[in-house]
Motif scaffolding. Structure first.
Motif, PDB file in Angstrom:
ATOM      1  N   ALA A  82       0.838  -1.200   0.000  1.00 56.38           N
ATOM      2  CA  ALA A  82       0.000   0.000   0.000  1.00 56.38           C
ATOM      3  C   ALA A  82       0.872   1.248   0.000  1.00 56.38           C
ATOM      4  O   ALA A  82       0.564   2.238  -0.691  1.00 56.38           O
ATOM      5  CB  ALA A  82      -0.915  -0.009   1.216  1.00 56.38           C
ATOM      6  N   ALA A  83       1.969   1.215   0.747  1.00 54.55           N
ATOM      7  CA  ALA A  83       2.854   2.385   0.792  1.00 54.55           C
ATOM      8  C   ALA A  83       3.453   2.647  -0.588  1.00 54.55           C
ATOM      9  O   ALA A  83       3.523   3.794  -1.038  1.00 54.55           O
ATOM     10  CB  ALA A  83       3.957   2.164   1.821  1.00 54.55           C
ATOM     11  N   PRO A 137       1.487   1.031  11.606  1.00 54.29           N
ATOM     12  CA  PRO A 137       2.874   1.497  11.766  1.00 54.29           C
ATOM     13  C   PRO A 137       3.755   1.128  10.564  1.00 54.29           C
ATOM     14  O   PRO A 137       4.624   1.906  10.169  1.00 54.29           O
ATOM     15  CB  PRO A 137       3.360   0.767  13.021  1.00 54.29           C
ATOM     16  CG  PRO A 137       2.125   0.399  13.757  1.00 54.29           C
ATOM     17  CD  PRO A 137       1.061   0.192  12.735  1.00 54.29           C
ATOM     18  N   ILE A 138       3.486  -0.034   9.974  1.00 52.59           N
ATOM     19  CA  ILE A 138       4.301  -0.451   8.829  1.00 52.59           C
ATOM     20  C   ILE A 138       3.980   0.419   7.623  1.00 52.59           C
ATOM     21  O   ILE A 138       4.874   0.945   6.949  1.00 52.59           O
ATOM     22  CB  ILE A 138       4.059  -1.945   8.518  1.00 52.59           C
ATOM     23  CG1 ILE A 138       4.538  -2.786   9.698  1.00 52.59           C
ATOM     24  CG2 ILE A 138       4.788  -2.360   7.241  1.00 52.59           C
ATOM     25  CD1 ILE A 138       4.243  -4.261   9.564  1.00 52.59           C
ATOM     26  N   LEU A 139       2.691   0.611   7.366  1.00 52.22           N
ATOM     27  CA  LEU A 139       2.277   1.456   6.244  1.00 52.22           C
ATOM     28  C   LEU A 139       2.828   2.874   6.395  1.00 52.22           C
ATOM     29  O   LEU A 139       3.463   3.408   5.485  1.00 52.22           O
ATOM     30  CB  LEU A 139       0.741   1.478   6.167  1.00 52.22           C
ATOM     31  CG  LEU A 139       0.131   2.500   5.210  1.00 52.22           C
ATOM     32  CD1 LEU A 139       0.517   2.195   3.781  1.00 52.22           C
ATOM     33  CD2 LEU A 139      -1.387   2.540   5.342  1.00 52.22           C
ATOM     34  N   ALA A 140       2.599   3.474   7.562  1.00 53.65           N
ATOM     35  CA  ALA A 140       2.981   4.875   7.756  1.00 53.65           C
ATOM     36  C   ALA A 140       4.492   5.053   7.642  1.00 53.65           C
ATOM     37  O   ALA A 140       4.975   5.984   6.989  1.00 53.65           O
ATOM     38  CB  ALA A 140       2.493   5.367   9.114  1.00 53.65           C
ATOM     39  N   ASN A 141       5.241   4.128   8.252  1.00 58.38           N
ATOM     40  CA  ASN A 141       6.691   4.270   8.211  1.00 58.38           C
ATOM     41  C   ASN A 141       7.254   3.999   6.823  1.00 58.38           C
ATOM     42  O   ASN A 141       8.179   4.695   6.396  1.00 58.38           O
ATOM     43  CB  ASN A 141       7.357   3.374   9.249  1.00 58.38           C
ATOM     44  CG  ASN A 141       7.310   3.987  10.626  1.00 58.38           C
ATOM     45  OD1 ASN A 141       8.037   4.924  10.912  1.00 58.38           O
ATOM     46  ND2 ASN A 141       6.417   3.510  11.458  1.00 58.38           N
ATOM     47  N   SER A 142       6.725   3.009   6.114  1.00 53.70           N
ATOM     48  CA  SER A 142       7.269   2.771   4.766  1.00 53.70           C
ATOM     49  C   SER A 142       6.948   3.938   3.862  1.00 53.70           C
ATOM     50  O   SER A 142       7.768   4.320   3.030  1.00 53.70           O
ATOM     51  CB  SER A 142       6.733   1.521   4.075  1.00 53.70           C
ATOM     52  OG  SER A 142       6.230   0.626   4.959  1.00 53.70           O
ATOM     53  N   SER A 178      14.030   3.798   1.905  1.00 53.35           N
ATOM     54  CA  SER A 178      12.936   3.644   2.863  1.00 53.35           C
ATOM     55  C   SER A 178      13.244   2.600   3.939  1.00 53.35           C
ATOM     56  O   SER A 178      12.537   2.517   4.933  1.00 53.35           O
ATOM     57  CB  SER A 178      11.652   3.252   2.129  1.00 53.35           C
ATOM     58  OG  SER A 178      11.720   1.885   1.752  1.00 53.35           O
ATOM     59  N   LEU A 179      14.290   1.812   3.729  1.00 54.27           N
ATOM     60  CA  LEU A 179      14.513   0.686   4.651  1.00 54.27           C
ATOM     61  C   LEU A 179      14.697   1.075   6.122  1.00 54.27           C
ATOM     62  O   LEU A 179      14.120   0.419   6.983  1.00 54.27           O
ATOM     63  CB  LEU A 179      15.692  -0.173   4.168  1.00 54.27           C
ATOM     64  CG  LEU A 179      15.393  -0.973   2.892  1.00 54.27           C
ATOM     65  CD1 LEU A 179      16.595  -1.824   2.502  1.00 54.27           C
ATOM     66  CD2 LEU A 179      14.168  -1.847   3.053  1.00 54.27           C
ATOM     67  N   PRO A 180      15.466   2.127   6.437  1.00 54.81           N
ATOM     68  CA  PRO A 180      15.569   2.462   7.862  1.00 54.81           C
ATOM     69  C   PRO A 180      14.210   2.781   8.473  1.00 54.81           C
ATOM     70  O   PRO A 180      13.925   2.388   9.609  1.00 54.81           O
ATOM     71  CB  PRO A 180      16.469   3.702   7.878  1.00 54.81           C
ATOM     72  CG  PRO A 180      17.242   3.630   6.606  1.00 54.81           C
ATOM     73  CD  PRO A 180      16.319   2.986   5.610  1.00 54.81           C
ATOM     74  N   TYR A 181      13.355   3.464   7.714  1.00 56.53           N
ATOM     75  CA  TYR A 181      12.018   3.789   8.208  1.00 56.53           C
ATOM     76  C   TYR A 181      11.185   2.519   8.322  1.00 56.53           C
ATOM     77  O   TYR A 181      10.467   2.324   9.288  1.00 56.53           O
ATOM     78  CB  TYR A 181      11.315   4.741   7.238  1.00 56.53           C
ATOM     79  CG  TYR A 181      11.909   6.123   7.194  1.00 56.53           C
ATOM     80  CD1 TYR A 181      11.263   7.178   7.814  1.00 56.53           C
ATOM     81  CD2 TYR A 181      13.098   6.379   6.518  1.00 56.53           C
ATOM     82  CE1 TYR A 181      11.786   8.449   7.770  1.00 56.53           C
ATOM     83  CE2 TYR A 181      13.630   7.649   6.466  1.00 56.53           C
ATOM     84  CZ  TYR A 181      12.975   8.685   7.096  1.00 56.53           C
ATOM     85  OH  TYR A 181      13.500   9.940   7.042  1.00 56.53           O
ATOM     86  N   LEU A 182      11.280   1.687   7.285  1.00 58.88           N
ATOM     87  CA  LEU A 182      10.513   0.442   7.307  1.00 58.88           C
ATOM     88  C   LEU A 182      10.843  -0.354   8.560  1.00 58.88           C
ATOM     89  O   LEU A 182       9.963  -0.849   9.259  1.00 58.88           O
ATOM     90  CB  LEU A 182      10.816  -0.391   6.058  1.00 58.88           C
ATOM     91  CG  LEU A 182      10.217  -1.796   6.065  1.00 58.88           C
ATOM     92  CD1 LEU A 182       8.697  -1.740   6.063  1.00 58.88           C
ATOM     93  CD2 LEU A 182      10.699  -2.616   4.880  1.00 58.88           C
ATOM     94  N   PHE A 183      12.126  -0.453   8.870  1.00 57.76           N
ATOM     95  CA  PHE A 183      12.510  -1.253  10.034  1.00 57.76           C
ATOM     96  C   PHE A 183      12.046  -0.615  11.337  1.00 57.76           C
ATOM     97  O   PHE A 183      11.759  -1.330  12.297  1.00 57.76           O
ATOM     98  CB  PHE A 183      14.011  -1.544  10.041  1.00 57.76           C
ATOM     99  CG  PHE A 183      14.330  -2.776   9.248  1.00 57.76           C
ATOM    100  CD1 PHE A 183      14.076  -4.030   9.777  1.00 57.76           C
ATOM    101  CD2 PHE A 183      14.836  -2.683   7.964  1.00 57.76           C
ATOM    102  CE1 PHE A 183      14.331  -5.174   9.046  1.00 57.76           C
ATOM    103  CE2 PHE A 183      15.089  -3.825   7.219  1.00 57.76           C
ATOM    104  CZ  PHE A 183      14.835  -5.069   7.760  1.00 57.76           C
ATOM    105  N   THR A 184      11.962   0.710  11.377  1.00 56.35           N
ATOM    106  CA  THR A 184      11.378   1.348  12.557  1.00 56.35           C
ATOM    107  C   THR A 184       9.935   0.873  12.716  1.00 56.35           C
ATOM    108  O   THR A 184       9.502   0.484  13.806  1.00 56.35           O
ATOM    109  CB  THR A 184      11.419   2.879  12.408  1.00 56.35           C
ATOM    110  OG1 THR A 184      12.770   3.272  12.223  1.00 56.35           O
ATOM    111  CG2 THR A 184      10.854   3.570  13.627  1.00 56.35           C
ATOM    112  N   GLY A 185       9.201   0.873  11.597  1.00 57.61           N
ATOM    113  CA  GLY A 185       7.813   0.399  11.632  1.00 57.61           C
ATOM    114  C   GLY A 185       7.730  -1.062  12.031  1.00 57.61           C
ATOM    115  O   GLY A 185       6.894  -1.451  12.847  1.00 57.61           O
ATOM    116  N   LEU A 186       8.620  -1.872  11.480  1.00 50.66           N
ATOM    117  CA  LEU A 186       8.595  -3.308  11.783  1.00 50.66           C
ATOM    118  C   LEU A 186       8.875  -3.569  13.259  1.00 50.66           C
ATOM    119  O   LEU A 186       8.272  -4.440  13.873  1.00 50.66           O
ATOM    120  CB  LEU A 186       9.614  -4.057  10.923  1.00 50.66           C
ATOM    121  CG  LEU A 186       9.327  -4.123   9.421  1.00 50.66           C
ATOM    122  CD1 LEU A 186      10.392  -4.941   8.712  1.00 50.66           C
ATOM    123  CD2 LEU A 186       7.939  -4.694   9.154  1.00 50.66           C
TER     124      LEU A 186
END
Ligand SMILES: Nc1ncnc2c1ncn2[C@@H]1O[C@H](COP(=O)(O)OP(=O)(O)OP(=O)(O)O)[C@@H](O)[C@H]1O
Ligand SMILES: [Mg+2]
Lengths: 267, 279
Positions: A82-83, A137-142, A178-186
């Motif tokens: 979705a992101a 959190p995953i959607l928003a961060n990615s 986007s990976l650092p953000y994605l991992f924050t969400g994860l």
């Protein structure tokens, strides 16, 4: 190796000391105030129950782990997908993202009974609760991550005839950025997934081979086996922490060259 | 000093340019204006012709539209008036910003390969060209370093190498060394001048530093405060002879003074106009 062990001990020491103090205060309080065990059991009693009931707790652990991982994996796939879609244009983002934010405010505990109604009192509903709670959190961060790509660099690539949304820009610039953000969400979602699964299990209330830690918490409290409730809660936290640490470790491994960003997003 | 670790840059040894046959392109900026959607007029009637192989520096107060002008030349922004003509199709353009804009997850050499990858250059050739470009900027020993392991000046060198690897006919510099300390900046300028002149590439160099402008350029164009236009062009009569000692010579000081005088005159003049308009 020894040096490494020493740093691990050195970093873990303060936390372990706090743990020891808390357990000691708990032990001393129970010793002095002598509450009824079904109101507040002593640490020793909880430990005994954990060992005695380890079969049930282990099945619970496995079931809850399974439900949280499945919910988490689906939420990752859907959230990232979705992101990617919303990052294609500002208009798409403006059209859909506010609704995602709104959905996020719906409490998972409140939708769990609906899932049971719609999908039946089984695993699928438990997984869906875990999925629902971890999705945002995953959607928003990615999405934030995909937006964080170096705009000047994207411009430079645009100068070489690739569109802003070309596959090249996505695969070589936007997705890695986007990976650092994605991992924050994860990481946030890893803990939430376990909470979601437990909420789901409490609402679904199915025991037997499907009994998860949430089920054992309800079971224990209706039977006034408070020590067992404590044990189940303890195992749940351990599960949440383990999941969180595994995701963090995976993140640090993937991001080992993002030195700067990995450092700022460290927990 | 962060730069002491850039081998090769100080030896003065000549490294063959990536493509010696590269000829610069002529850039004719004709009556270019740009009004932003906000209604703000950033540039008005900018006229400037840059000959093939010439390096023109553009100086002017902050916010006068220098970056806007470069973006228009590059084709990232369209002018709302006037045209930029290259006497043919759009040339291969290199664009260097104040920051290096590297990808943190790629090693230096993989960063240098990026634009070649965009262009679909085969892997072996990409590697080869990237390697030569890194050698050109004196970073041959840092191929496998990640940006986080490089100093600010070294990152700028990688950024330059990434651009040079594409064999540009036109180079646009937007205050590329502004974020660096003066010693590093002078050193990079010394290198840049060698690279630029060896290759005969046409260049536009935006800077806040008059000294940098005079040291690097064949001509210095001075812009007025917004709405930006070119209020004076100063010839820099030093040809290809740009040794570091030039910076301390009286001739150099004289040219720099000419540039500052034009700048000062226009800041004051604009000030008066504004005051007059307000009265
Ligand atoms: N997208 C935009 N919309 C509206 N105004 C803009 C936009 N981009 C730039 N401007 C305005 O145009 C003017 C010129 O901007 P520009 O970035 O070209 O200045 P500059 O000469 O490069 O300044 P500096 O030396 O500080 O980098 C500024 O006043 C700026 O506020
Ligand atoms: Mg600027």
């Amino acid at each position: 190796m020894i040096a490494r062990l020493r740093t691990v001990v050195a970093t873990a020491a303060p936390q372990l000391i706090v743990l020891a103090v808390v357990v000691f205060v708990w032990w001393a309080a129970v010793r002095i105030l002598e509450p009824k065990p079904f109101i507040f059991p002593s640490p020793g009693r909880v430990l005994d129950t954990t060992i005695a009931d380890s079969d049930r707790l282990w099945t619970g652990f496995k079931n809850t782990l399974y439900a949280s991982v499945v919910g988490f994996v689906f939420a990752t796939a859907v959230g990232v997908g979705a992101a990617l879609f919303l990052s294609l244009s500002r208009v798409l983002e403006r059209a859909f993202f506010p609704w995602a934010v709104l959905l996020q405010t719906v409490p998972a505990v409140a939708v769990a009974p609906l899932y049971v109604l719609w999908f039946g009192p089984g695993r699928q509903s438990v997984m869906l609760v875990a999925f629902t709670i971890t999705l945002f959190p995953i959607l928003a961060n990615s999405l934030a991550g995909l937006r964080s790509a170096d705009a000047a660099l994207v411009d430079l690539i645009r100068l070489r005839g690739r569109r802003r949304n070309s596959w090249f820009t996505f695969s070589k610039i936007r997705i890695p950025s986007s990976l650092p953000y994605l991992f924050t969400g994860l990481r946030i979602s890893a803990g939430l997934a376990v909470i979601g699964a437990i909420v789901g299990e409490i609402v679904v209330g199915r025991g037997g081979t499907e009994a998860g830690l949430g089920y054992w918490v309800t079971f224990g409290s209706t039977q006034l086996k408070t020590d067992f409730v404590f044990a189940a809660i303890g195992v749940s936290s351990a599960l949440g922490i383990t999941f969180f640490l595994l995701v963090s470790a995976a993140g640090n491994r993937v991001l080992r060259h993002w030195h700067e960003s990995a450092r700022t997003s460290e927990v | 000093m962060g730069e002491a670790d850039a081998p090769g840059s100080e030896t003065g040894g000549h490294v063959a340019p990536l493509d010696t046959t590269q000829a610069g392109v002529t850039v004719a900026i004709d009556g270019v204006s740009r009004r932003f959607r906000s209604g703000f007029l950033a540039l008005t009637e900018v006229d400037l012709t840059i000959a093939a192989g010439e390096l023109v520096a553009v100086v002017g107060p902050s916010g006068c539209g220098k970056s806007t002008l470069l973006k228009i030349i590059a084709g990232l922004l369209t002018p709302t008036g006037g045209v930029v003509d290259f006497g043919g199709s759009r040339p291969e353009t290199g664009y260097v910003f104040q920051d290096a804009h590297l990808l943190p997850w790629r090693t230096a050499i993989r960063n240098v390969e990026l634009f070649l990858e965009v262009d679909g250059v085969r892997k072996a050739e990409r590697r080869d060209r990237a390697r030569r470009a890194l050698r050109l900027v004196g970073l041959a020993d840092f191929e496998t370093s990640y940006p986080a392991e490089l100093s600010g000046g070294m990152k700028m060198r990688v950024s330059l190498a990434r651009t040079f690897a594409t064999d540009p006919e036109l180079m646009l510099f937007d205050e590329p060394f502004a974020a660096l300390d003066e010693i590093t900046r002078n050193r990079l300028n010394n290198d840049l001048i060698r690279l630029q002149r060896d290759r005969g590439v046409t260049g536009v160099f935006v800077t806040h530093s008059i000294g940098e402008a005079v040291f690097l350029a064949d001509r210095v164009a001075v812009m007025s405060p917004a709405p930006g236009r070119i209020v004076g062009v100063v010839d820099v009569p030093f040809g290809d002879d740009r040794r570091a000692e030039l910076r301390t010579s009286p001739e150099f000081a004289a040219v720099a003074r000419d540039v500052s005088e034009i700048m000062a005159a226009h800041e004051v003049a604009e000030g008066h106009e504004i005051m007059a308009a307000q009265q």
